[in-house]
Design a protein around this motif. Structure first.
Motif, short mmCIF file in Angstrom:
data_model
loop_
_atom_site.label_atom_id
_atom_site.label_comp_id
_atom_site.label_asym_id
_atom_site.label_seq_id
_atom_site.Cartn_x
_atom_site.Cartn_y
_atom_site.Cartn_z
N ILE A 150 -5.38 -3.25 -0.37
CA ILE A 150 -5.90 -2.57 -1.56
C ILE A 150 -4.80 -1.75 -2.23
O ILE A 150 -4.68 -1.75 -3.46
N ILE A 151 -3.99 -1.07 -1.44
CA ILE A 151 -2.89 -0.28 -2.00
C ILE A 151 -1.90 -1.18 -2.74
O ILE A 151 -1.48 -0.89 -3.85
N ARG B 157 -2.43 -4.24 -3.98
CA ARG B 157 -3.07 -4.82 -5.14
C ARG B 157 -3.10 -3.83 -6.31
O ARG B 157 -2.79 -4.18 -7.45
N ASN B 158 -3.47 -2.59 -6.02
CA ASN B 158 -3.49 -1.58 -7.07
C ASN B 158 -2.09 -1.31 -7.63
O ASN B 158 -1.93 -1.06 -8.82
N GLU C 128 -1.27 -4.20 -9.99
CA GLU C 128 -2.07 -4.17 -11.21
C GLU C 128 -1.65 -3.05 -12.15
O GLU C 128 -1.67 -3.21 -13.37
N ASN C 129 -1.26 -1.90 -11.60
CA ASN C 129 -1.02 -0.72 -12.43
C ASN C 129 0.45 -0.42 -12.69
O ASN C 129 0.76 0.29 -13.64
N GLY D 42 0.52 3.12 -6.15
CA GLY D 42 -0.52 2.21 -5.70
C GLY D 42 -1.85 2.88 -5.47
O GLY D 42 -2.81 2.24 -5.08
N VAL E 8 -5.44 4.74 -6.19
CA VAL E 8 -6.52 4.47 -7.13
C VAL E 8 -6.54 5.58 -8.17
O VAL E 8 -6.56 6.75 -7.84
N LYS E 9 -6.53 5.18 -9.41
CA LYS E 9 -6.54 6.16 -10.50
C LYS E 9 -7.90 6.12 -11.19
O LYS E 9 -8.48 5.06 -11.37
#
Length: 147
Positions: A7-8, A10-11, A14-15, A143, A145-146
């Motif tokens: 998850i870290i 992937r984020n 993406e960001n 990484g 979550v924002k």
């Protein structure tokens, strides 16, 4: 790979990887592999450092696998040796509780063994961390979550 680590990562992708740079590389005629090697990999050094540290800590603290597969205690890694020492000291402290006197001193010794084993187990990671700290902080925060 752990789900939390996935998850870290992937984020992060993406960001933190600018889509404009990838589009510009595609317009300039770069293939997907060239874009990946020359743009994405250099920009993702920080998250790679984070994942290396997370993996190192996970493997460093893994005592269960060696307990199952190693036939000889002479080849046991440090976490398994420390675990065995803690179990023996706790067992001796619990046996001393049935005998009157000396329990407080033995309990103090057991706690001292626990704390010193924590320091010994963490020492290699504490030595490595300053060298990857700049990548670690940047990659982990990018990484995250924002909202």
């Amino acid at each position: 790979m752990a789900v939390g680590n996935l998850i870290i990562v992937r984020n992060f992708f993406e960001n933190s990887i600018p889509k404009e740079m990838i589009e510009a590389a595609n317009i300039d005629g770069a293939s997907k592999w060239t874009t990946f090697i020359k743009i994405v990999v250099p920009l993702s050094r920080s998250i790679m450092a984070v994942m290396v540290v997370f993996s190192m800590v996970a493997y460093w603290n893994d005592w269960f696998t060696s307990m199952i597969y190693l036939p000889s205690p002479n080849k046991a890694p440090l976490p398994l040796v420390l675990r065995n020492i803690l179990i023996k000291s706790s067992a001796s402290a619990s046996q001393a509780s049935t005998i009157s006197g000396g329990f407080a001193e033995l309990n103090k010794m057991t706690e001292m063994i626990k704390f010193s084993s924590i320091i010994i187990a963490a020492l290699p990671m504490l030595i490595i961390y300053p060298f990857v700290q700049k990548y670690f902080e940047k990659g982990f925060m990018a990484g995250a979550v924002k909202g």
